[in-house]
Design an enzyme around this catalytic site. Structure first.
Site, PDB file in Angstrom:
ATOM      1  N   LEU A   1       3.411  -3.449   8.737  1.00  0.00           N
ATOM      2  CA  LEU A   1       3.901  -2.806   7.519  1.00  0.00           C
ATOM      3  C   LEU A   1       3.451  -1.355   7.537  1.00  0.00           C
ATOM      4  CD1 LEU A   1       3.086  -5.475   4.776  1.00  0.00           C
ATOM      5  CD2 LEU A   1       5.354  -4.571   5.266  1.00  0.00           C
ATOM      6  N   SER A   2       4.361  -0.445   7.274  1.00  0.00           N
ATOM      7  CA  SER A   2       3.988   0.962   7.146  1.00  0.00           C
ATOM      8  C   SER A   2       3.266   1.194   5.822  1.00  0.00           C
ATOM      9  CB  SER A   2       5.227   1.857   7.220  1.00  0.00           C
ATOM     10  OG  SER A   2       5.810   1.810   8.502  1.00  0.00           O
ATOM     11  N   ALA A   3       2.616   2.337   5.709  1.00  0.00           N
ATOM     12  CA  ALA A   3       1.926   2.687   4.472  1.00  0.00           C
ATOM     13  C   ALA A   3       2.934   2.807   3.328  1.00  0.00           C
ATOM     14  CB  ALA A   3       1.160   3.990   4.649  1.00  0.00           C
TER      15      ALA A   3
END
Length: 362
Positions: A63-65
């Site tokens: 998951l990206s930020a």
């Protein structure tokens, strides 16, 4: 090294912080972020980190930020009825938020390299549809995921209104990505260490805007070691909705209008989200760079010159606000699902009621 915004205690507080820092700027994007709890896409043992503005990676799951996703959602300029292609669709978190905006007549496709991640995404999608309290506030464009390398998409595939790539794109693949777009479409991708927005303004005309500095793991190049041949990825066909589906959409829409009219008559204002208690004010901090460490994306926070001068004053203000809100820091009652209550009260056979509610467990 840390997040672009402060950590939240829950999903709503994370979104509050993203709004305060102006990463979330439009109501549609805010509604989508609030509707899907980021923690639901984490493995149970890692959920303590779900509301930090940091990337998360475990095996092939990534998951990206949140600040990255919010910039992507804003840059895509999503509208109901558009078609969307997510290259490197991962857990399906972004695709599901996009689906809430696209609505029932949009197209929502994803390409993912790893079969285990696709299974994970399908499980999370099913959990959201069956259990989320916010699902009935929307008409949803359900994502469809296919396995394969996004650099091997069949050349006869349809073009899309919106495209996002969640891995670093090398310069030699820029034209390949652009050709996935319809005229008037928007492509968002990490290109040469910059999150980049490209708008197709004509058959051979483009407008490019650099959004912010990032560092993503690069796209994985196709491997033809087994057969020496390319394995073309065939995207799902654009399906025509069944008569049953169209009837469900129309009936749910009519019921929502009736509920809205009833509420207007009783209170003089429309259905709104219940007021949330005032939270501690978060100082606005904009991200100036993204640091890439051990295959994870982190936001590097750099304070503005005025931060140091205002720290003591803002701390006193925050302390005063906390003291003011302490007496009312009781959690509100969970919101009532008026649509569900109305459907269950209708003089209809139970199977039809359950169909109208997507066989949801809540």
């Amino acid at each position: 090294m840390g997040g672009a915004v402060s950590a939240g205690e829950d999903n709503d507080e994370l979104i509050d912080n993203l709004k305060e820092a102006q990463y979330i700027r439009t109501e549609l994007v805010e509604q989508a972020f609030r509707a899907i709890d980021r923690a639901d896409y984490y493995l149970e043992e890692f959920k303590d980190n779900a509301y930090k503005d940091l990337a998360w990676k475990h095996g092939n799951i990534h998951l990206s930020a949140p600040c990255i996703y919010s910039e992507v959602m804003e840059a895509l300029d999503l509208q109901p009825g558009l078609s969307f292609l997510n290259l490197g669709s991962g857990t399906g978190y972004l695709s599901s938020m996009v689906g809430l905006i696209l609505g029932p007549f949009g197209v929502n496709h994803g390409v993912e390299l790893h079969s285990d991640v696709i299974e994970y995404a399908k499980q999370k999608l099913d959990f959201f549809i069956k259990t989320s309290d916010s699902f009935d506030k929307f008409e949803f464009c359900e994502p469809s995921f296919v396995i394969g390398n996004c650099l091997e998409i069949s050349p006869d595939c349809t073009q899309y209104d919106r495209v996002y790539c969640g891995a670093g794109v090398q310069k030699e693949h820029e034209d390949y990505m652009k050709n996935l777009l319809k005229v008037g479409g928007i492509l968002v991708m990490p290109l040469e260490e910059k999150l980049t927005k490209i708008t197709r303004t004509g058959p051979s005309a483009w407008e490019t805007k650099k959004i912010l500095a990032v560092s993503f793991a690069p796209l994985i190049q196709p491997s033809h070691a087994d057969s020496g041949k390319s394995r073309l990825v065939h995207l799902p066909p654009v399906a025509v909705r069944s008569l049953q589906d169209l009837a469900r959409i129309a009936i749910r829409g009519t019921i929502k209008k009736i509920i809205h009219q009833e509420t207007m008559g009783k209170t003089g204002n429309g259905l709104k989200n219940p007021p949330r208690f005032k939270r501690r004010r978060v100082r606005r901090r904009r991200m100036e760079t993204i640091v890439f460490l051990d295959k994870e994306v982190f936001a590097s926070r750099i304070s503005s010159p005025s931060d140091d001068n205002n720290n003591s004053e803002e701390m006193e203000e925050e302390k005063h606000e906390e003291e003011e809100t302490k007496p009312s820091e009781l959690k509100p009652d969970p919101p009532v699902n008026f649509l569900r209550e109305k459907v269950l009260s209708l003089p209809l056979p139970d199977p039809l009621k359950y169909y109208l509610l997507y066989y949801r467990e809540k």
